[in-house]
Scaffold this motif. Structure first.
Motif, PDB file in Angstrom:
ATOM      1  N   ARG A 305       0.852  -1.280   0.125  1.00 55.91           N
ATOM      2  CA  ARG A 305       0.007  -0.072  -0.307  1.00 55.91           C
ATOM      3  C   ARG A 305       0.755   1.397   0.067  1.00 55.91           C
ATOM      4  N   VAL A 306       1.844   1.103   0.540  1.00 57.79           N
ATOM      5  CA  VAL A 306       2.543   2.548   0.800  1.00 57.79           C
ATOM      6  C   VAL A 306       3.507   2.515  -0.293  1.00 57.79           C
ATOM      7  N   LEU A 307       4.348   1.782  -1.034  1.00 62.62           N
ATOM      8  CA  LEU A 307       4.762   1.438  -2.034  1.00 62.62           C
ATOM      9  C   LEU A 307       3.758   2.376  -3.512  1.00 62.62           C
ATOM     10  N   GLN A 308       2.575   2.051  -3.747  1.00 60.00           N
ATOM     11  CA  GLN A 308       1.753   2.394  -4.335  1.00 60.00           C
ATOM     12  C   GLN A 308       1.653   3.940  -4.061  1.00 60.00           C
ATOM     13  N   LEU A 309       1.424   4.470  -2.742  1.00 59.43           N
ATOM     14  CA  LEU A 309       1.293   5.728  -2.021  1.00 59.43           C
ATOM     15  C   LEU A 309       2.482   6.139  -3.034  1.00 59.43           C
ATOM     16  N   MET A 310       3.841   5.720  -2.533  1.00 57.54           N
ATOM     17  CA  MET A 310       5.358   6.535  -3.179  1.00 57.54           C
ATOM     18  C   MET A 310       4.973   6.712  -4.893  1.00 57.54           C
ATOM     19  N   ASN A 311       4.178   5.319  -5.451  1.00 55.48           N
ATOM     20  CA  ASN A 311       4.301   5.381  -6.903  1.00 55.48           C
ATOM     21  C   ASN A 311       6.102   4.548  -7.203  1.00 55.48           C
ATOM     22  N   ARG A 312       5.826   3.934  -7.146  1.00 56.57           N
ATOM     23  CA  ARG A 312       6.987   2.963  -6.873  1.00 56.57           C
ATOM     24  C   ARG A 312       7.027   1.301  -7.997  1.00 56.57           C
ATOM     25  N   THR A 313       5.847   1.714  -8.326  1.00 54.77           N
ATOM     26  CA  THR A 313       4.857   0.412  -9.898  1.00 54.77           C
ATOM     27  C   THR A 313       5.457  -0.422  -9.425  1.00 54.77           C
ATOM     28  N   TYR A 314       5.409  -0.901  -7.890  1.00 52.73           N
ATOM     29  CA  TYR A 314       5.968  -2.465  -7.825  1.00 52.73           C
ATOM     30  C   TYR A 314       5.488  -2.996  -6.239  1.00 52.73           C
ATOM     31  N   THR A 315       4.993  -4.295  -6.508  1.00 58.78           N
ATOM     32  CA  THR A 315       4.473  -4.372  -4.938  1.00 58.78           C
ATOM     33  C   THR A 315       5.595  -4.968  -4.532  1.00 58.78           C
ATOM     34  N   ARG A 316       4.684  -5.183  -2.855  1.00 60.05           N
ATOM     35  CA  ARG A 316       5.793  -6.453  -2.012  1.00 60.05           C
ATOM     36  C   ARG A 316       6.081  -8.034  -3.059  1.00 60.05           C
ATOM     37  N   GLU A 317       5.286  -8.732  -3.282  1.00 58.31           N
ATOM     38  CA  GLU A 317       5.551  -9.911  -3.275  1.00 58.31           C
ATOM     39  C   GLU A 317       6.866  -9.596  -5.015  1.00 58.31           C
ATOM     40  N   TRP A 318       6.582  -8.475  -5.621  1.00 53.77           N
ATOM     41  CA  TRP A 318       7.542  -8.835  -7.141  1.00 53.77           C
ATOM     42  C   TRP A 318       8.833  -8.254  -6.428  1.00 53.77           C
ATOM     43  N   TYR A 319       8.784  -7.059  -5.719  1.00 55.46           N
ATOM     44  CA  TYR A 319      10.052  -6.931  -4.945  1.00 55.46           C
ATOM     45  C   TYR A 319      10.740  -8.140  -4.292  1.00 55.46           C
ATOM     46  N   MET A 320      10.424  -9.010  -4.021  1.00 55.55           N
ATOM     47  CA  MET A 320      10.928 -10.071  -3.362  1.00 55.55           C
ATOM     48  C   MET A 320      11.198 -11.420  -3.955  1.00 55.55           C
ATOM     49  N   ALA A 321      10.285 -11.579  -5.066  1.00 54.15           N
ATOM     50  CA  ALA A 321      11.090 -12.751  -6.266  1.00 54.15           C
ATOM     51  C   ALA A 321      12.213 -11.967  -7.130  1.00 54.15           C
ATOM     52  N   LYS A 322      12.071 -11.088  -7.099  1.00 53.51           N
ATOM     53  CA  LYS A 322      12.965  -9.822  -8.231  1.00 53.51           C
ATOM     54  C   LYS A 322      14.647 -10.406  -6.796  1.00 53.51           C
ATOM     55  N   VAL A 323      14.183  -9.649  -6.003  1.00 52.32           N
ATOM     56  CA  VAL A 323      15.627 -10.507  -5.008  1.00 52.32           C
ATOM     57  C   VAL A 323      16.231 -12.136  -5.025  1.00 52.32           C
ATOM     58  N   ASP A 324      14.705 -12.881  -5.644  1.00 49.58           N
ATOM     59  CA  ASP A 324      14.859 -14.810  -5.407  1.00 49.58           C
ATOM     60  C   ASP A 324      15.710 -14.895  -6.798  1.00 49.58           C
ATOM     61  N   GLN A 325      15.392 -13.720  -7.500  1.00 47.49           N
ATOM     62  CA  GLN A 325      15.891 -13.831  -9.085  1.00 47.49           C
ATOM     63  C   GLN A 325      17.100 -13.584  -9.032  1.00 47.49           C
ATOM     64  N   ILE A 326      17.450 -12.477  -8.736  1.00 50.92           N
ATOM     65  CA  ILE A 326      19.207 -11.864  -8.621  1.00 50.92           C
ATOM     66  C   ILE A 326      20.323 -12.840  -7.498  1.00 50.92           C
ATOM     67  N   MET A 327      19.048 -13.980  -7.218  1.00 46.89           N
ATOM     68  CA  MET A 327      20.204 -15.129  -5.655  1.00 46.89           C
ATOM     69  C   MET A 327      19.677 -16.134  -7.286  1.00 46.89           C
ATOM     70  N   ARG A 328      18.914 -16.205  -7.185  1.00 49.19           N
ATOM     71  CA  ARG A 328      19.336 -17.328  -8.202  1.00 49.19           C
ATOM     72  C   ARG A 328      20.549 -17.589  -9.846  1.00 49.19           C
ATOM     73  N   ILE A 329      20.588 -15.992 -10.011  1.00 56.50           N
ATOM     74  CA  ILE A 329      21.458 -16.361 -11.271  1.00 56.50           C
ATOM     75  C   ILE A 329      22.909 -15.285 -10.480  1.00 56.50           C
ATOM     76  N   MET A 330      22.716 -15.257  -9.140  1.00 55.68           N
ATOM     77  CA  MET A 330      24.286 -14.465  -9.050  1.00 55.68           C
ATOM     78  C   MET A 330      23.688 -14.566  -6.864  1.00 55.68           C
ATOM     79  N   PRO A 331      24.228 -16.166  -6.995  1.00 62.26           N
ATOM     80  CA  PRO A 331      24.664 -16.590  -5.277  1.00 62.26           C
ATOM     81  C   PRO A 331      25.029 -16.091  -4.966  1.00 62.26           C
ATOM     82  N   ASP A 332      26.428 -15.364  -4.910  1.00 58.66           N
ATOM     83  CA  ASP A 332      27.296 -14.578  -4.125  1.00 58.66           C
ATOM     84  C   ASP A 332      27.410 -12.717  -4.333  1.00 58.66           C
ATOM     85  N   CYS A 333      26.084 -12.368  -5.551  1.00 63.34           N
ATOM     86  CA  CYS A 333      25.791 -11.285  -5.098  1.00 63.34           C
ATOM     87  C   CYS A 333      25.053  -9.869  -4.054  1.00 63.34           C
ATOM     88  N   ALA A 334      25.805  -8.903  -3.436  1.00 65.09           N
ATOM     89  CA  ALA A 334      25.357  -8.421  -2.440  1.00 65.09           C
ATOM     90  C   ALA A 334      24.389  -7.516  -2.595  1.00 65.09           C
TER      91      ALA A 334
END
Length: 478
Positions: A305-334
């Motif tokens: 809800r706050v992300l929508q107020l901020m006009n960030r154009t993604y949801t909490r779940e979408w962001y977490m999925a992006k983190v998962d994708q990064i770690m899948r492709i680069m497990p050593d990524c900070a």
């Protein structure tokens, strides 16, 4: 990304910063002094301004009292940054009274936003120049020398300063910023950048590669590609096939082109908007050893809800999925992040959502702020800044405390590991030790011992101890 509320990188991170630069002014007929505040883009812009001024016969000085021209490159994203700049301008005004002919100017985002106040109401400055108008500085200085107040804050849809070779500020000769684009098309409701820096425009890809090649030839071994949103970089050549790709250059293409300059030239970038970082970017990062395994991925809030107020154009779940994708492709990524405490109408549960997404993402470090309403933004027009200051401060402290624990845990996971470290120079605390960073952007400190290494060299270091912000190791004899 401005002031660091949590100094998690105690050997390297600074927020508002003082940045005069080391150029011998003896051969110039006038001297100038510059301070930069805020994000890396402002520091990069100051290097462009330095180049323009040197071309007009100005040499730099570290002593503002002997300067003919004092410039402050400013930031408007946080209220505290503006307060700091105002205080500094007041100090310079006192010096100016005792030195007739001295000029004081304001550059950057604050210049664009507060031009009338700075020039007319408060009479703090002689020159006001916005981020797209630095080429006009020589003419404005000439007019100001006649006693006129001068201003140019016009925004541009074309200006990228691609043809200007920056003067490297306070350079260690190892790491350098390279601006690849300017402006921002994202209209995050809390952010003033689209109004102070204008629309996105990407710099010619070949000029970027040429600048990186020249930096490598000069002995630099690390570049950080800069933009308000680097992932939306897009440049189309005038002629088909002109760039060697036969097509438009995306950010993933540009990363590859820069990585191919030389295997010993490390490549970093900042900042990424989560909605725009693509799988192609991630696979390119994984493919090249010299593209650092580190992404700054601002979340701002863990509440949809706050992300929508901020006009960030993604949801909490979408962001977490992006983190998962990064770690899948680069497990050593900070990962690092930007986090805002106490945005308009944020509830305690939504604050806990932010703490939860921090724990999920396991940020190695973060830039953390109390929400401060910026005039002219969408949030200032639409929402009431209704979270009490003491609540904001308490929430921020909880965020800072959690990030401290996450940073410590991250560093503990590195105990016993061996990293390739680029030596940047002496440790601040002990000249018998080197300081450098690994691919994950973590500061590593280690004894020089009997080895004949120098800044700019790569060395393998095995980690045996840590603080919250620094890895401590020894040169690997293997």
């Amino acid at each position: 990304m401005l002031k660091v509320a949590d100094k998690t990188h105690d050997e390297s991170r600074q927020g508002e910063a003082f940045a005069p630069f080391a150029v011998d002014p003896s051969s110039y007929h006038k001297r100038f002094y510059i301070e930069s505040y805020g994000c890396a883009m402002n520091f990069s812009d100051s290097e462009i301004v330095a180049s323009i001024l040197q071309g007009e016969g100005f040499g730099a000085t570290r002593n503002f009292e002997e300067a003919d021209l004092i410039l402050l490159n400013t930031c408007s994203i946080r209220e505290k940054a503006e307060q700091t700049v105002r205080k500094r301008l007041t100090e310079f005004r006192k010096i100016k009274k005792s030195k007739p002919g001295m000029l004081v100017g304001v550059l950057g985002c604050m210049a664009e936003r507060l031009k009338a106040k700075l020039l007319e109401e408060e009479k703090l400055v002689d020159i006001v120049v916005g981020p797209d108008a630095y080429r006009s500085l020589p003419g404005l200085i000439g007019e100001a020398e006649t006693g006129q107040k001068t201003v140019n804050v016009l925004l541009s849809r074309e200006e990228t300063y691609a043809d200007i070779s920056p003067v490297r500020l306070e350079s260690n000769g190892i790491s350098a910023f390279v601006s690849i684009m300017r402006g921002c098309n994202n209209m995050c409701s809390f952010c003033v950048v689209p109004f102070t820096r204008g629309r996105e425009r990407s710099r010619d890809a070949q000029s970027i590669v040429a600048e990186v090649q020249e930096l490598f030839n000069q002995g630099f071994r690390e570049v950080t590609l800069l933009g308000q949103n680097v992932d939306s970089y897009h440049w189309s050549p005038e002629n088909e096939g002109h760039n060697g790709w036969g097509k438009a250059v995306t950010f993933a293409n540009l990363l590859e082109m820069v990585a191919q300059v030389h295997p010993d030239m490390r490549v970093r970038f900042s900042t990424s908007h989560p909605k725009d970082i693509t799988e192609e970017v991630l696979t390119t990062m994984a493919r090249y050893e010299n593209i650092c395994k580190y992404i700054h991925l601002p979340v701002q809030s863990g509440s949809t809800r706050v992300l929508q107020l901020m006009n960030r154009t993604y949801t909490r779940e979408w962001y977490m999925a992006k983190v998962d994708q990064i770690m899948r492709i680069m497990p050593d990524c900070a990962l690092s992040s930007d986090i805002i405490a106490g945005f308009c109408t944020e509830t305690e549960e939504e604050h806990k959502d932010t703490l939860d997404i921090m724990s999920y993402s396991k940020y190695d470090f973060s830039y953390m702020f109390i929400y401060s309403e910026r005039p002219g933004t969408l949030a200032a027009r639409r929402y009431k800044d209704d979270i009490p200051e003491e609540v904001k401060k308490r929430r921020l402290q909880e965020i800072v405390d959690l990030q401290g624990a996450l940073s410590l845990a991250s560093n503990e996971r590195d105990l016993g590991k061996t990293f390739k470290v680029l030596i940047e120079g002496d440790s601040k605390r002990n000249q018998e030790e080197w300081k450098g960073r690994n691919s994950q952007n973590k500061v590593v400190v280690f004894p020089k011992e009997e080895y004949a290494y120098q800044p700019g060299d790569y060395v393998w270091v095995t980690i045996h101890d840590r603080t919250q912000g620094t890895l401590i190791g020894r040169i690997s004899k293997g």
